[in-house]
Design an enzyme around this catalytic site. Structure first.
Site, PDB file in Angstrom:
ATOM      1  N   GLU A   1       0.847  -1.403   0.138  1.00 36.59           N
ATOM      2  CA  GLU A   1      -0.115   0.003   0.001  1.00 36.59           C
ATOM      3  C   GLU A   1       0.769   1.211   0.059  1.00 36.59           C
ATOM      4  O   GLU A   1       0.566   2.109   0.792  1.00 36.59           O
ATOM      5  CB  GLU A   1      -0.903  -0.032   1.238  1.00 36.59           C
ATOM      6  CG  GLU A   1      -2.010  -1.159   1.145  1.00 36.59           C
ATOM      7  CD  GLU A   1      -2.774  -1.530   2.440  1.00 36.59           C
ATOM      8  OE1 GLU A   1      -2.909  -0.843   3.218  1.00 36.59           O
ATOM      9  OE2 GLU A   1      -3.456  -2.617   2.409  1.00 36.59           O
TER      10      GLU A   1
ATOM     11  N   GLU B   1      -5.071  -7.909  -1.663  1.00 34.77           N
ATOM     12  CA  GLU B   1      -5.878  -7.782  -0.034  1.00 34.77           C
ATOM     13  C   GLU B   1      -7.092  -7.179  -0.699  1.00 34.77           C
ATOM     14  O   GLU B   1      -7.271  -6.195  -1.501  1.00 34.77           O
ATOM     15  CB  GLU B   1      -5.223  -6.903   0.493  1.00 34.77           C
ATOM     16  CG  GLU B   1      -4.491  -7.262   1.778  1.00 34.77           C
ATOM     17  CD  GLU B   1      -3.995  -6.253   2.783  1.00 34.77           C
ATOM     18  OE1 GLU B   1      -4.942  -5.319   3.198  1.00 34.77           O
ATOM     19  OE2 GLU B   1      -2.745  -6.083   3.173  1.00 34.77           O
TER      20      GLU B   1
END
Ligand code: BMA
Length: 374
Positions: free
Chosen positions: A187, A295
């Site tokens: 991320e 994810e």
């Protein structure tokens, strides 16, 4: 000369040479099992999607460390095709990770997953090396500090040594290394981790990725790892690629997209996911890499048809090779509840089972029959 060119054009029209380009992982010294894993995952592009779950055998919504249990298995009858675990706090020499999962247990679960022919991916919520705070301590300067010449470089290499020791302890029955998809600096286009976009420049992040892979690969001689690069939600291909460290160090291209916060309702989530996965398809194809939804989740999945009506139609129309649902933590110490796959009796359980019966999303049996390590 002209005839040769003509012949070349004709051949490439009938033979998908671009597929061959992506058949080798980025590490030219990768172990045979790792090379096979990459090749076999590459072959699944556009054909199947492996279903994965973080910490699946460790705990579920109402249980912890009960041998053989898995919320996924209890709903669909099979273990997942891919398992995620996290290394956070291994850098400190702890015996268990940031979510209290003992590293010895993780090793055992990884060995069992490998025996079942499944895939293993590891993330690393490593502490902030500069401040000693957690991964979420986003005091700026930490990325620059771990690069060669930085104040924390020596500490960072000790941390990488501990990761390397752990990776080296992951062996199959014949002593072979178990291939791992290592998802580092996840991320990185978000602002919440110390390696996030507001805490370092793109150049520093690129250097950080390259240095880390170089250290593990060339100094520690780790050759059983595929590296996954991943962003959070992204809004353009240029944003995605801005901090990409290059084809020589990356094998898998992913993104993390959740339903909630900005994309609360089904339609806006589905549209957004669809857009991100379309861009990911393009980028992965251009770089000859494997795309994945590294994810995802809709906490507590309160919609009884979410899997087949919202999630499946989007993922099935893209090239991603796996999806990884985040962890079924259940009720957490702070009173909040977190789970991303249904357990027996949960409102979306029968719909999840229905999705598993489409044949496109693979669980243990589907992956086992593909013999991905051969
Ligand atoms: C977050 C939450 C936290 C957890 C962290 C690392 O998304 O699940 O509870 O500590 O991931 O696994």
């Amino acid at each position: 000369m002209k005839r040769k060119i003509f012949l070349g054009v004709c051949l490439s029209a009938f033979f998908p040479f671009h597929l061959l380009l992506g058949q080798n992982c980025s590490d030219s010294l990768a172990s045979p099992e790792t090379r096979a894993l990459y090749r076999n995952l590459y072959k699944l592009i556009g054909k199947a999607i492996l279903f994965g779950h973080q910490d699946d055998p460790c705990y579920g919504v109402a249980w912890k460390y009960q041998s053989g249990r898995s919320d996924v298995k209890e709903v669909v009858g099979e273990y997942p095709a891919i398992y995620g675990f996290d290394l956070g706090r291994i850098e400190l020499g702890w015996t268990h990770n940031l979510d209290s999962v003992p590293f010895d247990k993780t090793r055992q679960f990884i060995q069992e997953a490998y025996e079942r022919g499944a895939v293993v991916t590891l993330s690393w919520h490593l502490n902030n090396p500069l401040t000693g705070g957690t991964a979420w301590d986003h005091t700026p300067g930490a990325v620059a500090s771990i690069l060669p010449g930085g104040n924390m470089n020596a500490l960072y290499t000790i941390w990488l040594d501990r990761v390397a020791d752990y990776l080296n302890s992951l062996r199959g029955k014949n002593g072979e290394f178990i291939p791992i998809i290592l998802r580092l600096f996840h991320e990185l286009n978000g602002g919440w981790f110390w390696w996030g976009k507001d805490q370092c420049t793109p150049e520093e992040m690129i250097q950080c990725w390259r240095y880390t892979v170089h250290y593990l690969r060339s100094v520690k001689h780790i050759h059983h790892v595929l590296y996954a690069f991943n962003t959070d939600k992204f809004f353009s291909e240029s944003e995605y690629i801005q901090r990409y460290p290059g084809d020589q160090v990356i094998d898998i291209l992913g993104c993390d997209v959740y339903q909630g916060n900005t994309y609360k309702d089904n339609l806006s989530f589905a549209q957004f996911l669809n857009k991100d996965l379309s861009m990911l398809d393009n980028i992965a194809q251009a770089h000859h890499k494997i795309p994945a939804l590294t994810e995802f989740g809709y906490n507590e999945i309160p919609d009884s048809t979410w899997w087949t009506k919202v999630f499946f139609p989007v993922i099935a129309s893209h090239q991603i090779v796996y999806v990884l649902a985040w962890r079924n933590a259940g009720k957490k110490p702070d009173g909040s509840v977190e789970f991303y796959t249904p357990y027996t009796g949960a409102v979306s359980a029968s719909d999840f089972k229905k999705m598993s019966a489409t044949g496109k999303v693979l669980f243990e049996n589907g992956i086992n029959s593909k013999k991905i390590y051969q």
